[in-house]
Structures are given as C-alpha cells and as structure tokens.
Design an enzyme around this catalytic site. Structure first.
Site, PDB file in Angstrom:
ATOM      1  N   HIS A  81      36.169  82.252  95.435  1.00  0.00           N
ATOM      2  CA  HIS A  81      36.230  81.853  96.844  1.00  0.00           C
ATOM      3  C   HIS A  81      36.010  80.347  96.991  1.00  0.00           C
ATOM      4  CE1 HIS A  81      36.662  85.937  98.166  1.00  0.00           C
ATOM      5  NE2 HIS A  81      35.677  86.283  97.360  1.00  0.00           N
ATOM      6  N   ARG A 103      45.767  74.250 100.512  1.00  0.00           N
ATOM      7  CA  ARG A 103      45.912  75.655 100.881  1.00  0.00           C
ATOM      8  C   ARG A 103      45.214  75.971 102.208  1.00  0.00           C
ATOM      9  NH1 ARG A 103      41.886  79.315 100.918  1.00  0.00           N
ATOM     10  NH2 ARG A 103      42.345  81.523 100.571  1.00  0.00           N
ATOM     11  N   GLU A 105      46.557  85.536 102.599  1.00  0.00           N
ATOM     12  CA  GLU A 105      46.818  84.590 101.514  1.00  0.00           C
ATOM     13  C   GLU A 105      46.831  85.442 100.249  1.00  0.00           C
ATOM     14  OE1 GLU A 105      46.729  83.204  98.465  1.00  0.00           O
ATOM     15  OE2 GLU A 105      44.784  82.172  98.666  1.00  0.00           O
ATOM     16  N   GLU A 121      49.108  89.245  90.146  1.00  0.00           N
ATOM     17  CA  GLU A 121      48.064  90.054  90.784  1.00  0.00           C
ATOM     18  C   GLU A 121      48.665  91.078  91.758  1.00  0.00           C
ATOM     19  OE1 GLU A 121      44.792  87.785  92.484  1.00  0.00           O
ATOM     20  OE2 GLU A 121      44.524  86.625  90.663  1.00  0.00           O
TER      21      GLU A 121
HETATM   22 CA   LIG Z   1      45.509  84.289  95.734  1.00  0.00          CA
END
Ligand SMILES: [Ca+2]
Ligand SMILES: [Ca+2]
Lengths: 356, 356
Positions: A31, A40, A130, A139
C-alpha cells in the site's frame, strides 16, 4: 529435498493463491508503494476532481480499495450519495479507521470481502478500481472487476478506467545483458562461460518486472498491441489475448528484447468531457509498475529501416489463475532465417517480497 | 487463514532451514551478486596474491566455495599442493566444470557436501572462507567454519579471515523515516496517522538490511563493539555476544537509529607480513552487504557533546539457528529518563528473494 520443494510448487491447493495474494495486501508495504506512486494516485485524484460536479448524488463502488484513498477522494472532492469501498484483505479494518479519522463515514461504507461474494443494497453508477498489474494483466484482478461490473454496475454506468492498452517496443538492454550474461566471459581473468546456460535460464526466461527503460534504448516507435474496452471486455476474453506489431527500426544496434507497459483512460462522466490518462511508459513520469522487459534468447543485430513484424499472445495460465505466459513470435524483413520466438512465464510464488 | 500462516511459521521442520539456505545458493543470483562485488572478491584475490610465495606447497581448504573463485585464485596466483573446494549446494556441479575450464583440476578438488560431514585425506595449512553475512553473523555460516577448523586445520594453521569486528554508529535516517513514518501524516491532504502503529511494526521492528549509510549521517565516531579472533572463537561463544559503546555526539540533530557493519582481517602467512582488510563501512567502497540499520522505536533529539552509552547483545535464536536478535540498551548523559532499548529480530523465512 529438491523433490519436496517441487512437489510443494505443483500441488494445486489454491490456484488463485488467495492466501499469498490477499496476505500481501494485508501488510503496509504494498500500500505504501502504491500510495507513494504520485503519478498513479494523483491520476485517480484528478479523475475525481474533474468529474466532481457529475459525481453529485451518484453511487460509486471502489473495488479493491486498499487503504480507501480513492473513496476518500470521492467523499472529499465530490458529493456522491454513497461510496462502497470493497476490500478483501485484512487492511479493511484499518480502512474503516481511516474513513472515520477523515470524517467520511457518512458517505463511505467499507465492506470487507471478496468481489465475488459482494452484496450491495443497490446498483452503482460508477465502478472505479485500480486493478492493473505488471504488464497490465498480471495478478488478474481484472476478473474480479468484470464480475462486479456485470452484477453491480447499472446499465449505462461508467467504468474507471474505461479503456486500457498494452504497448510494446523493441529495445536495447546493454547494461542488463552485460550484468547477467557478458559478466561470465572473463571475470577476474577467469573463464566462467560454463555458467552462461544457467544465467540464460535464470535471468532471461522470465519477464523482468521493474525494468526501467530509458527512452534512448527504444529502437522504434512503440505500438499498442492489445486494447481493452472495460465496458465490453468479457472474462472469457482473458484466456488468450493476441496482438500484432510492425516496427520500423529507427536505430541500428543490438536488439536485446521487447519492453511492455500499459496506458489506461478514464472517460468523463459528461458528454464531451476530457479524458484523463495514466501512461506508465518510458516517456512518462515513472510509476511503481515501471516497465516489463522480455529478453530474447539471443540478441540480434538490426539496422535502421529494418521491419520487425510479429505477434504477441498473453496466455492466461490454465492452473495458476493469477499468472500468464507471454509468447512473442517475430521476423525481420519477412525473412524466415530471421524468424524467432520466445515464451516468458510469470512465476507463481511471486508475491513473496524481500525484507528490506 | 492467518492462523494457518502462523502455524506454518512456527512448525519447526528444520531449524537450520537448509533447504532454503542451500537452495538459494544453488541458483546463480546470489553468486552473481557476490562475484559482482569487486570490493569483496578483489580482497580475497589480494590476500592470495600477497601470500603467493608462502602458499607454495600448502594445503588449502576453501569452505563454502560457491563457484570456486577463491580456489581458482589460489591455483592461478600461487602454487599450493592442493585446494579442497567444499560446497554444499548444487552449485558444486558447476564448480567442477569451472575448475576444468580453467585448467586447475590438478590442484583444485571440488567436494560437494556439508562442512560437518566432510572427509579429507589430510589436515590443511590454511582455511579460507567467505562466511560473513549481514551484521557479520547472520546466517551463522561461521559455525560450519569453526567446526571445519577444529577438525581439519593443522596446529598452527591459518584462518582467512583471521579476525572480524562488528562496528556500530548512532545515525540519522531522515529519508527512511520520512518515507515509512512521516508519510502517513498528510498524504494527498488526508490524515493517515491511524496506520503509523502498523508502519512502526512493519518497518522498524526488524533490522533494515541493505541500508546505505552516508558518512554525513553518522552522529559520532563509530565504535567496534564485538571483536572475534577466528583462531580461538568457539561455537558456544556464538549463543550470546555482548559489546559496549560510548559515543560522544559530534553533531546535533535527530538520532534515528544505530547502523552496524563489519570489518575482517587476513593475516599474512609470513611473520611481519602486511594484513589485508575488508571494511564494509560507510567510508569504504560499497559492498553487497551494504550496512544494517536498527531504527529506534522513537527518534531522539541529541546535541553535540552528548554521551550515548550502552550495550549491544546478539542473541542467537535458540530455535532458528541461522537467525538472531539484536538487543540494544542505551542512555544519554547517564540520564535514566533518556534510557531506552530496542530489540530487532531477523526474520526467519528470509532467503526468499524477489524475482527481478
Ligand atoms: Ca495493482
Ligand atoms: Ca556471505
């Protein structure tokens, strides 16, 4: 002992590796990395800010909200009727605290759980997430986003991001090649070339995430090879995604590999409103995704004007659902003798991060 | 799920974690990192070179030889009667090839196996090894070296390194503190301070390996806190090693933590010959060990002339034999109110390296 290790690797207890996946998002490290990525995070902030008028009284879902930063932007910068902040990892407990600490508990509802098991009192107008990973799809969190879309986004609702593209460029990687391969030629006056096949296997058969591509190492103008419309993309499309490329070489030199990155777009909630873009390529501000390098098995010498054509296919791993193999096939000037290919697989126990 | 993960962590299948330990040395990554460390590798080369006359007809053991670089230096630069190159990991197969490729198979005998199970036809005159880990002792390969010494080094034989010291300095770590702790104060205009206890726990309770200490961040002259004589050190000494320090602050500022590094010395085989040193501190050429940072639980403000006194104790982990806890106790100007302490434990599944 090695047999044991291999057995562990191939025993399919959980093809989604949820324990490792959500476990890693239960710690701060990832995080912090994402929040520290200003490019981002500021993009999402800008998307909310520029759409603040249109967000009024809208219901928003923030899927995989992490610390809840995007939900907090919505509550702070706009006046949505509600934001459902959905997080599967144990971080959700802290997200609730952060919502309270920032006085947003009237607007933001934190829901701990997986997207697939989500129950909401209503459909939403906007689904923001996101979900992008290395090489865009790694992922495969995007699957959860599509499932949530099909169930909880109202007809005509908006997806943020709304579109995504994977971009490819042929490049030099002199330093990486020297460090990992040429190194063995004569270190300290000795001949260590017997280790080169091992180096090839260990350093070049998997994609190199966290590659920093210098613009001057691009051998041609980059090309968008795969484009996704987030409103129409289907989960079944993810199994195999194919793209084509034709590069006209702008530089002579050694062609070491292909580098990939992605761009996502956030359409405006208003007709004709400006689109916000997040580009993770070498000409943009660096992000925590960096770029992804696919080394060729053998470097190739190229000349200005050479035409490099071919295909790239992302094959989703049929067993390990968060992983994929990237297959590249190419030829130079349509010559069969200059035709080649390579396959790079993402490595499944990949979420173990180093201690630093 | 978290319970499961914790259970796995504490089930003691192999307190030496040999599968992970030797497994990691069976891949090229770590060997490349060590060989690419010119400061480290050139030091061993210099030791052989400067003692080349005295090495003539001597029997040498190179314990944990890896790719065999030190053994090859011995065979190339001197004329030992034999070098026993001992390696437990699967790298040994390649080491044999490298010895052949460099025409050293008459002198260098590669033996694959653990130091503890080693059988040699004779005792040796010199036992050379690069056993040092982060914070000098981490991984505790030194135990294998001591066992090999007691069994295979002849009376009066020489250990390389011959002595080792652990050095400590109080330091600033502004950037690390800002990145990991101050960050949460007001990111993007939000209050994320509820995450600070988690950040403390996650980033500051373990030593930070791979720290790069700038000389200007040292608050005092560094102090050797633990000194080891490799000829007399006993395995039992490793269970608890204690040192003292008294620093006189040379700068006013924020005291964020202690940084540790090590120095090793290689005595000459000739009486009165020059000693070779490898210093991994901030004033020397950087090495792959970098430095190790121990953050305080809370930073402390200090002034020029303040006296920082205390003790450092390395407690070897009674279960996980390659790990240790570093306990630091200190006070400033002998004031009880400025007394404090911290404990940092190395984390046992630490050999999983990231994919890059
Ligand atoms: Ca990501
Ligand atoms: Ca070492």
């Amino acid at each position: 002992r090695q047999d044991t290790a291999e057995e562990e690797d191939t025993s399919i207890e959980d093809p989604w590796q949820d324990e490792e996946y959500f476990g890693s998002y239960g710690t701060l490290k990832l995080h912090l990395e994402m929040l520290s990525d200003r490019s981002r995070t500021e993009t999402y902030r800008q998307v909310v800010l520029r759409n603040s008028a249109s967000l009024k009284n809208k219901a928003v879902m923030d899927l995989g909200c992490g610390t809840g930063i995007i939900s907090l932007f919505c509550a702070q910068l706009a006046q949505p009727s509600v934001v459902y902040a959905v997080e599967a990892s144990s971080m959700a407990e802290y997200t609730k605290q952060l919502v309270k600490q920032n006085g947003c508990e009237e607007v933001v509802t934190v829901l701990q759980g997986r997207a697939e098991e989500l129950e909401l009192p209503e459909q939403v107008d906007v689904l923001v997430s996101e979900w992008m990973g290395n090489c865009l799809l790694f992922e495969f969190m995007v699957e959860s986003v599509l499932l949530a879309r099909d169930r909880w986004l109202r007809d005509g609702g908006v997806m943020w991001p709304s579109a995504a593209a994977l971009t490819l460029v042929p490049c030099r990687a002199d330093r990486y090649y020297a460090e990992k391969m040429s190194f063995w030629e004569r270190p300290y006056g000795l001949d260590f070339t017997p280790l080169q096949p091992l180096a090839q296997q260990e350093f070049f058969t998997k994609p190199k995430f966290s590659h920093h591509l210098e613009p001057e190492d691009c051998l041609a103008v980059s090309c968008d090879v795969i484009c996704l419309d987030m409103h129409t993309l289907q989960v079944s499309d993810l199994e195999e995604m194919k793209g084509e490329f034709h590069f006209c070489m702008e530089k002579s030199g050694i062609f070491h590999g292909f580098t990939a990155w992605f761009t996502v777009q956030f359409e405006s909630l208003e007709m004709g409103g400006a689109t916000v873009k997040l580009n993770t390529g070498p000409d943009s501000e660096p992000t925590h995704w960096k770029q992804t390098l696919f080394m060729l098995d053998r470097p190739v010498s190229v000349n200005v004007g050479d035409i490099l054509s071919g295909t790239v296919t992302l094959h989703r791993n049929p067993v390990w659902r968060r992983h994929m193999t990237v297959a590249l096939h190419w030829n130079i000037n349509n010559s069969k003798s200059d035709a080649d290919s390579c396959q790079k697989e993402t490595w499944h126990p990949i979420w173990r991060r180093p201690e630093t």
